[in-house]
Motif scaffolding. Structure first.
Motif: not given
Length: 108
Positions: A26, A30, A35-37, A39, A54, A97-98
């Motif tokens: 992990t 990261r 890598c953006l996320w 989790d 991810e 992004d989200w």
């Protein structure tokens, strides 16, 4: 971006230790520039199931991830703790992004 969700069914005797067992992988993932996320969450219904969400900047970043030394090491070490092969959804998404979930907007 490349958006990936994977379900990991961990063997019961390792379920409590999964965050520790996957910690090096992990951390290294990261730290990847693309890598953006990356989790982890644990299922509320099944204490042995962990869900990984991810995202990587693009296909090149995703390719670099699966070619990395830490990915290859995870391929060697993590399967012994799993009850079955992880299940995955992998999609290319036209965003970076989200987005907000407007249907559940929180007033300012």
């Amino acid at each position: 971006m490349i958006f990936i969700t994977a379900k990991f069914q961990v063997r019961p005797e390792y379920a409590e230790r999964w965050p520790e067992l996957s910690a090096d992988f992990t951390r290294a993932t990261r730290a990847e520039p693309g890598c953006l996320w990356f989790d982890w969450s644990r299922s509320l219904e099944d204490e042995c199931e962990y869900v990984l969400v991810e995202a990587f900047r693009d296909g090149d970043a995703g390719g670099a991830h699966v070619q990395s030394a830490h990915f290859k090491q995870a391929q060697l070490t993590l399967p012994q703790y799993l009850a079955r092969t992880p299940r995955i959804v992998n999609a290319t998404v036209d965003q970076d992004d989200w987005s907000e979930l407007g249907e559940l907007a929180v007033p300012d």
